[in-house]
Write an enzyme that holds these catalytic residues in place. Structure first.
Site, PDB file in Angstrom:
ATOM      1  N   ASP A   1      42.352  35.263   2.862  1.00 40.87           N
ATOM      2  CA  ASP A   1      43.617  35.818   2.376  1.00 40.87           C
ATOM      3  C   ASP A   1      43.589  37.343   2.351  1.00 40.87           C
ATOM      4  O   ASP A   1      42.593  37.976   2.729  1.00 40.87           O
ATOM      5  CB  ASP A   1      43.948  35.257   0.992  1.00 40.87           C
ATOM      6  CG  ASP A   1      42.799  35.374   0.002  1.00 40.87           C
ATOM      7  OD1 ASP A   1      41.994  36.319   0.126  1.00 40.87           O
ATOM      8  OD2 ASP A   1      42.690  34.523  -0.907  1.00 40.87           O
TER       9      ASP A   1
ATOM     10  N   GLY B   1      41.289  29.234   3.947  1.00 42.89           N
ATOM     11  CA  GLY B   1      41.472  29.899   2.666  1.00 42.89           C
ATOM     12  C   GLY B   1      41.334  31.404   2.649  1.00 42.89           C
ATOM     13  O   GLY B   1      41.470  32.027   1.590  1.00 42.89           O
TER      14      GLY B   1
ATOM     15  N   ASP C   1      53.180  40.095  20.122  1.00 43.48           N
ATOM     16  CA  ASP C   1      52.679  38.888  20.767  1.00 43.48           C
ATOM     17  C   ASP C   1      53.563  38.518  21.965  1.00 43.48           C
ATOM     18  O   ASP C   1      54.770  38.742  21.954  1.00 43.48           O
ATOM     19  CB  ASP C   1      52.698  37.758  19.725  1.00 43.48           C
ATOM     20  CG  ASP C   1      52.141  36.462  20.264  1.00 43.48           C
ATOM     21  OD1 ASP C   1      50.940  36.422  20.572  1.00 43.48           O
ATOM     22  OD2 ASP C   1      52.912  35.481  20.360  1.00 43.48           O
TER      23      ASP C   1
ATOM     24  N   ASN D   1      44.975  30.636  -4.497  1.00 45.40           N
ATOM     25  CA  ASN D   1      46.125  30.489  -3.599  1.00 45.40           C
ATOM     26  C   ASN D   1      45.801  29.643  -2.361  1.00 45.40           C
ATOM     27  O   ASN D   1      46.591  29.607  -1.414  1.00 45.40           O
ATOM     28  CB  ASN D   1      46.684  31.861  -3.184  1.00 45.40           C
ATOM     29  CG  ASN D   1      45.715  32.673  -2.327  1.00 45.40           C
ATOM     30  OD1 ASN D   1      44.765  32.141  -1.754  1.00 45.40           O
ATOM     31  ND2 ASN D   1      45.956  33.973  -2.242  1.00 45.40           N
ATOM     32  N   ASP D   2      44.646  28.967  -2.373  1.00 48.87           N
ATOM     33  CA  ASP D   2      44.265  28.182  -1.196  1.00 48.87           C
ATOM     34  C   ASP D   2      45.312  27.126  -0.862  1.00 48.87           C
ATOM     35  O   ASP D   2      45.657  26.918   0.302  1.00 48.87           O
ATOM     36  CB  ASP D   2      42.918  27.509  -1.429  1.00 48.87           C
ATOM     37  CG  ASP D   2      41.754  28.477  -1.345  1.00 48.87           C
ATOM     38  OD1 ASP D   2      41.997  29.665  -1.084  1.00 48.87           O
ATOM     39  OD2 ASP D   2      40.602  28.053  -1.560  1.00 48.87           O
TER      40      ASP D   2
ATOM     41  N   GLU E   1      51.234  42.430  24.361  1.00 47.68           N
ATOM     42  CA  GLU E   1      50.308  41.487  24.989  1.00 47.68           C
ATOM     43  C   GLU E   1      50.911  40.996  26.298  1.00 47.68           C
ATOM     44  O   GLU E   1      51.927  40.304  26.300  1.00 47.68           O
ATOM     45  CB  GLU E   1      50.046  40.289  24.065  1.00 47.68           C
ATOM     46  CG  GLU E   1      49.124  39.256  24.694  1.00 47.68           C
ATOM     47  CD  GLU E   1      49.189  37.894  24.026  1.00 47.68           C
ATOM     48  OE1 GLU E   1      48.179  37.180  24.024  1.00 47.68           O
ATOM     49  OE2 GLU E   1      50.277  37.523  23.520  1.00 47.68           O
TER      50      GLU E   1
END
Length: 628
Positions: free
Chosen positions: A171, A169, A336, A149-150, A365
């Protein structure tokens, strides 16, 4: 704003995605997109907004026939390609599927919608607390469990490990494959940087520019894989905290080609960049202009700032959070840029989540070294402007800043603003805890994904590193450790985020070093890993550290002493920054040592009698369990 692919072409390109997962999206007319894709019975507040997207869908009327479910209202907006359908999921609604019919002239479109039963087990969403220690992971940089799935056709931003700012890459499978490592270290919670789709042309690995709020990025895996990861983690006593963003989206989000309303974004027709002047939200004298430039401004042009004052978008974002909590069984949310969205919306967001999940936890945050600026957002704070928050926790940036400077500066030095350096600086920062409604609920940390590694902040001084980690793991609050901190990962000579977030050694086939097995690690890296594991394993069952009281003493002669204690247990922590061995006079600690004759050092295993003085090795930290 740059014009992108025409809407009809964009919709056509999007259609195959609608069939990627029947579990996620169900069977439906392929010309419609409906979010949320399914829902649950059993929520306390029964209203559900459906965002329906399809060509000229606003011309259609809406009908359904299902026990306990009624159409409350239908809202049409500027774009003809949206309908906002509000349903009432009443107490009589039962789990099952039903058709929603969209009719116009002689044409009818059917969408099969699914209701599931909300999970009644409180353990399903058991929240993190100060009893937990959190492992922060940037998924793209931790481990590549599925190289297939890269690179995904049509997603762009191909994997290139030679580019610090590119995709590497890592995951979901890579995290799942290494849960035993995380558990063995002693962590009981994982905070994952965002996993949602980031279909951006470049710099997409970090996950903070979402292009689909309901879909995991295919290069990380699938929604189902995310849910399975949470299940596997729970089975090991590890909760998962999801990183969310309601302040902004990515500029390639699917709705950017066809925004629903003229005010879906802040500065929708004339982009303005935020001033980042956080204090304007609390400033009693701030101009409305300055408040707007802070809250409504965009981070960058690739991150459109969402207008939460639009009630349709507000409902959408709140429901999205509820959806992920229930879908995954989360242990918490890390929000966030918490102060950047409309602050009154954030009150409603936190209120709604806490109504549905009263024992849930959320950490915001607020990046400032001003404790008053952090306390403003915590639930229970009596703000002078009357602002009310329901947010249980925040990231303790003031203490992180003090920890760094308290360890990195000399004891007789002065800061730029003439405040004392050294351990007294750290002491005084902690003494500001009176400003927080609940300081024990804060999340404390030596570093994170947005700042230099603590080993770099301390100029790769291993002794100071040990003091920093011991402090964080014995201090009040819930500790968070960034992946790789346990093996001295560093970013010498640069503050580039791509380097700070370097690949975890052993996460890729062919790595020269493997931190999961210890192969190839230096003696110092192995020692650091063992040091962290020792403290984490000990802390996991140490209730006095989770919730005990805290007493500290003014630092003297390069030493700082504090105690964690309750009615049945007591721990003494001593930092010694001196370059030589010190005999610490114990007389002034009598109020906390009374009745204790012995101590055992958690780090070294050494046992000792408590007499008139305590031996402190040069540049050391002692974590002492006290015994009567």
């Amino acid at each position: 704003m740059t014009k992108k692919t025409p809407f009809r072409i964009a919709l056509w390109c999007m259609l195959p995605m609608l069939f990627l997962s029947s579990a996620a999206w169900g069977g439906q007319d392929s010309s419609l997109r409906v979010e949320p894709p399914f829902w649950w019975t059993g929520f306390k507040e029964s209203e559900l907004q459906l965002m329906v997207h399809g060509e000229n869908i606003s011309d259609y009327s809406v009908q359904l026939d299902y026990p306990g479910v009624t159409v409350q209202r239908v809202t049409r907006v500027k774009s003809p390609n949206y309908l906002f359908v509000y349903l009432d999921i009443g107490t009589g609604a039962i789990p099952g599927e039903f058709d929603i019919s969209f009719s116009h002239d002689n044409e009818t479109l059917e969408y099969r919608y699914r209701l599931q039963a909300k999970n009644p087990d409180p353990e399903f969403t058991r929240a993190f607390s100060s009893a937990d220690t959190i492992y922060l992971i940037t998924p793209d940089r931790f481990a590549n469990g599925d190289p297939d799935n890269d690179n995904i056709e049509g997603m762009g931003d191909a994997v290139d490990r030679s580019d610090p700012d590119g995709r590497h890459g890592g995951d979901i499978k890579g995290i799942a494959d290494n849960l035993d490592y995380i558990s063995k270290l002693g962590f009981t919670a994982i905070w994952l940087n965002p996993l949602l789709e980031n279909r951006m042309p470049s710099y997409s690995y970090h996950g903070y520019a979402s292009t689909d709020f309901y879909r995991v990025d295919a290069r990380f895996g699938s929604n189902e894989e995310y849910r399975d990861l949470v299940r596997q983690a729970r089975s090991r006593g590890i909760g998962v905290i999801m990183d969310m963003i309601v302040n902004h989206a990515g500029s390639e989000h699917w709705w950017m080609d066809d925004l629903p309303t003229g005010d879906w974004l802040n500065f929708q027709d004339n982009i303005q960049i935020t001033s980042h002047e956080h204090i304007s939200e609390q400033d009693m004298y701030a101009s409305e202009y300055d408040k707007q430039m802070y809250s409504d401004g965009w981070f960058v042009e690739t991150m459109p700032d969402l207008n939460q004052r639009n009630p349709l978008l507000a409902d959408y974002l709140t429901q999205n959070a509820l959806w992920w909590i229930e879908y995954l069984g989360l242990a918490g949310i890390r929000m966030d840029t918490y102060p950047y969205p409309d602050k009154y919306y954030m009150t409603e967001w936190t209120r709604r989540l806490m109504v549905e999940y009263p024992h849930f936890n959320m950490v915001g945050e607020e990046w400032t070294d001003n404790p008053a600026g952090v306390a403003y957002w915590q639930a229970g704070n009596r703000n002078k402007d009357g602002y009310v928050s329901y947010l249980p926790s925040l990231m303790d940036f003031p203490l992180q800043n003090a920890l760094r400077w308290g360890l990195a500066t000399d004891e007789d030095s002065k800061m730029e603003d003439l405040r004392p350096g050294g351990l007294l600086y750290l002491y005084r920062a902690l003494a500001n805890d009176f400003i927080y409604p609940d300081p024990s609920a804060l999340v404390i940390f030596p570093d994170n994904h947005d700042m230099s590694r603590i080993y770099t902040q301390l100029e790769e001084d291993y002794d100071l590193y040990r003091m920093a980690l011991a402090y964080v793991l014995t201090m009040r609050g819930a500790p968070q450790i960034y992946y790789g901190t346990e093996i001295l990962m560093a970013n010498p000579g640069t503050e580039g985020h791509g380097v700070i977030r370097s690949d975890f050694p052993g996460g890729w086939e062919g790595d020269r070093k493997n931190a999961f097995t210890g192969e190839g690690l230096s003696d110092k890296e192995l020692a650091a890993q063992n040091f962290v594991q020792t403290l984490l394993t000990w802390r996991r069952d140490k209730e006095v550290i989770h919730s005990g009281r805290l007493t500290h003493f003014v630092p003297e002669d390069g030493t700082y002493v504090y105690f964690r204690h309750d009615d049945s247990d007591s721990v003494m922590v001593v930092l010694n920054k001196n370059t030589e061995e010190v005999q610490l006079d114990l007389l002034r600690f009598d109020e906390r040592l009374e009745g204790y004759q012995k101590a055992s050092d958690v780090i070294t295993g050494e046992s000792m009698q408590l007499g008139g003085a305590l031996t402190l090795p040069a540049r050391s930290v002692r974590v002492l369990e006290l015994h009567r």
